[in-house]
Motif scaffolding. Structure first.
Motif, PDB file in Angstrom:
ATOM      1  N   THR A 223       0.826  -1.205   0.000  1.00  0.00           N
ATOM      2  CA  THR A 223       0.000   0.000   0.000  1.00  0.00           C
ATOM      3  C   THR A 223       0.860   1.255   0.000  1.00  0.00           C
ATOM      4  OG1 THR A 223      -1.702  -1.188   1.237  1.00  0.00           O
ATOM      5  CG2 THR A 223      -1.868   1.205   1.178  1.00  0.00           C
ATOM      6  N   THR A 224       1.970   1.215   0.746  1.00  0.00           N
ATOM      7  CA  THR A 224       2.881   2.361   0.774  1.00  0.00           C
ATOM      8  C   THR A 224       3.440   2.639  -0.612  1.00  0.00           C
ATOM      9  OG1 THR A 224       3.496   1.835   3.060  1.00  0.00           O
ATOM     10  CG2 THR A 224       4.942   3.321   1.842  1.00  0.00           C
ATOM     11  N   LEU A 225       3.856   1.575  -1.291  1.00  0.00           N
ATOM     12  CA  LEU A 225       4.395   1.747  -2.632  1.00  0.00           C
ATOM     13  C   LEU A 225       3.329   2.283  -3.589  1.00  0.00           C
ATOM     14  CD1 LEU A 225       6.540  -1.512  -2.906  1.00  0.00           C
ATOM     15  CD2 LEU A 225       7.351   0.818  -2.532  1.00  0.00           C
ATOM     16  N   SER A 226       2.092   1.829  -3.426  1.00  0.00           N
ATOM     17  CA  SER A 226       1.020   2.315  -4.297  1.00  0.00           C
ATOM     18  C   SER A 226       0.637   3.751  -3.973  1.00  0.00           C
ATOM     19  CB  SER A 226      -0.217   1.405  -4.168  1.00  0.00           C
ATOM     20  OG  SER A 226      -0.768   1.488  -2.866  1.00  0.00           O
ATOM     21  N   LEU A 227       0.943   4.222  -2.746  1.00  0.00           N
ATOM     22  CA  LEU A 227       0.650   5.601  -2.371  1.00  0.00           C
ATOM     23  C   LEU A 227       1.671   6.580  -2.953  1.00  0.00           C
ATOM     24  CD1 LEU A 227      -0.416   5.419   1.387  1.00  0.00           C
ATOM     25  CD2 LEU A 227      -1.777   6.309  -0.506  1.00  0.00           C
TER      26      LEU A 227
END
Length: 604
Positions: free
Chosen positions: A189-193
């Motif tokens: 999720t962090t990478l997608s943010l």
């Protein structure tokens, strides 16, 4: 949306493109702050560079201008080149230049619809958005102002895209809160943010360089993003190192975007040579930050006086009703209570988008109301925020609201996209067709040169033929729409002279000193008949003079009846064309005075 609603929406989208192709003219800035410069650079046509570009401290960044004006002109140039290579003899014309820009802006305006739909759908997956989307599709602010090449319009499109990105970021944080116990989910999720956060940072920078007013409307969007990062970190949903990574990525993206724009502007303004378009310019001189120059200029009220001063409440009582009509009333009634209720709810990140949208409209309108110079188009950036923050009320609005909404927008569309200064572009097209040519077949007759327009190659020694156009009581004419090459290759060419700020005496003096011709040589003066040019004062060339004025202008004020040196021969007229400075005279005889007339100055 149901099939019937989708069909209606598609029809309204097609109508937006047709509205965009209307020759109506809202304000000179729509031409002189972007397409005039881009056409000069890319298409190689003559243009007028205003003080905003020609001063030592330019205040307009060329990067966004090239994005919304340069792209369609580059596409047009490439298309014509390919067609000419294939053997099609297609000229660069007024209509092609005008339509390419307007169609491209109409297509860009669809970003507003898509972004608002996407943002609200992420906020509330079960939302009933048919009323909201139909409200957008019938809004004249979107159909008219956003399809004209204003810097404000492009900034509004970017702002809508920022809301869509903010909704994606908010959704990502909500997903992270849901899976806060799973490290793998947090990592993915962090990478997608990071991607939408970096994209948002770039859009915020581009928006500020597009128009400085963007900053006031976009500040709540940036603040909402920061709040979400801080809250997620404090709640233990986002590890500190990952929060630092997101902030660092956003800051780096914004810095690189700003540095790239400043570098491009510096190269352009310091060393770009218009006579060597296509060559690689050298970096010279100091860095040029157009945003800083713009802020300095607008911070000095002595500069704003030249553009007109307005009271602080002008936007509230005039600009907002003009742009939004019944929607403005709805927003005033619902926006404040809706915003208060959002702040009272303890629902994590769910309502950050709505808070940012409502705050964007309130802060943007409030900040711009403190500026002494105010125009309605400055507030087109309020549209995305108002629509997103009030979408829940659209389906609850009473039937009479929709009757008022449709009626109001039809009337305003007819005014701004139908009649307002609508003759300026067609007159330029007429002048270009009849007065710009590589060769005219001419013969002397009683001292005048009588010519027929031709596109054959000019013979050696052919005289230069100038058509001087005096424009009175109408908006400035954009030179690039004449499609006149800047390399001086045409035998017949046009010189435009704006008399918009001239006194009655100065207008008369300009007409009286012009070269008049013997109009008895011709029966009619249009594109299919012969044109007459008189010998200029220097006896080196031949010229004629056209006088352009709205039918609502009282020509008796500028031309004494005892004058017998010249007469005005009507050669072209376009309607409807309404000059709202003469609205009382127009209302007295609307059919007769809602036109823009072109006269040939003849010998008496």
């Amino acid at each position: 949306m149901q099939l019937q609603s989708r069909v209606l929406y598609a029809v309204l989208m097609a109508s937006r493109v047709l509205v965009a192709l209307s020759p109506a003219y809202i304000h000179p800035d729509e031409f002189f702050q972007s397409p005039e410069v881009a056409a000069n650079d890319i298409l190689g046509v003559q243009a007028l560079r205003t003080w905003e570009f020609a001063s030592k401290s330019p205040i307009r960044s060329i990067v966004p201008i090239y994005l919304y004006s340069g792209v369609p002109f580059a596409g047009l140039k490439l298309t014509l080149s390919v067609l000419q290579t294939l053997g099609f003899q297609i000229e660069l014309t007024t209509r092609l230049i005008f339509c390419s820009q307007r169609v491209f802006m109409a297509l860009l305006s669809f970003v507003v619809d898509i972004s608002i739909y996407t943002a609200i759908r992420r906020l509330s997956p079960d939302a009933r958005l048919r009323p909201t989307m139909l409200l957008l599709a019938t809004c004249h602010c979107l159909a008219v102002f956003h399809t004209h090449p204003f810097g404000n319009s492009f900034a509004s499109i970017i702002l809508a895209l920022c809301f869509a990105l903010l909704s994606q970021i908010e959704h990502g944080f909500n997903v992270m809160a849901k899976y806060n116990k799973t490290s793998g989910k947090i990592r993915s999720t962090t990478l997608s943010l990071i991607r939408p956060v970096c994209a948002l940072a770039v859009c915020l920078v581009l928006g500020v360089f597009s128009h400085i007013t963007f900053a006031a409307f976009a500040l709540p969007v940036a603040f909402a993003c920061v709040v979400m990062v801080v809250q997620s970190t404090l709640h233990g949903e986002l590890p500190i190192l990952r929060a630092v990574a997101i902030v660092f990525a956003a800051g780096l993206s914004a810095t690189l975007a700003a540095a790239a724009i400043i570098l491009v502007d510096s190269v352009y303004y310091n060393s770009f040579n218009l006579s060597t378009v296509g060559s690689l310019p050298a970096i010279a001189g100091s860095l040029t930050c157009t945003v800083l120059n713009n802020f300095r200029y607008n911070s000095d009220n002595s500069n704003l006086v030249t553009h007109g001063m307005h009271p602080w409440y002008m936007h509230l009582v005039a600009s907002m009703p003009t742009l939004f009509g019944p929607l403005y009333v709805l927003s005033v009634l619902k926006l404040w209570s809706f915003t208060r209720s959002l702040f009272k709810r303890n629902t994590g990140h769910t309502h950050c988008l709505s808070i940012a949208a409502s705050s964007s409209a309130i802060l943007g309108i409030g900040v711009l109301s403190t500026v002494a110079h105010q125009e309605p188009r400055f507030l087109v950036l309020a549209l995305p925020g108002i629509v997103i923050s009030t979408w829940r009320w659209h389906r609850l609005a009473p039937q009479y609201f929709w009757h008022l909404w449709i009626s109001y927008n039809i009337v305003l569309t007819l005014i701004f996209a139908g009649v307002h200064q609508a003759g300026a572009v067609p007159v330029l097209e007429y002048v270009s067709k009849t007065s710009v040519a590589s060769k005219m077949d001419c013969h002397l007759h009683a001292g005048d040169l009588v010519c027929a327009r031709s596109l054959q190659l000019a013979n050696a020694g052919s005289p230069k033929l100038k058509t001087k156009v005096l424009l009175y009581a109408t908006y400035m004419a954009p030179r690039h729409l004449l499609a006149q090459p800047q390399d001086d290759s045409m035998q017949a060419y046009v010189e435009l002279i704006d008399l918009v700020s001239a006194s009655d005496y100065e207008v008369y003096a300009a007409i009286d000193s012009a070269v008049s011709v013997n109009c008895t040589h011709i029966n009619r003066q249009d594109g299919s008949d012969q044109l007459v040019f008189g010998l200029s004062e220097d006896s080196q060339s031949y010229e004629r003079t056209l006088f352009v004025a709205p039918a609502s202008a009282d020509l008796g004020l500028i031309m004494p009846t005892e004058s017998s040196r010249f007469t005005l021969m009507p050669v072209y007229s376009y309607g409807p064309h309404v000059n709202f400075d003469h609205i009382q005279r127009v209302l007295q005889q609307p059919l007769k005075r809602s036109r823009l007339n072109v006269y040939l100055i003849c010998k008496a």
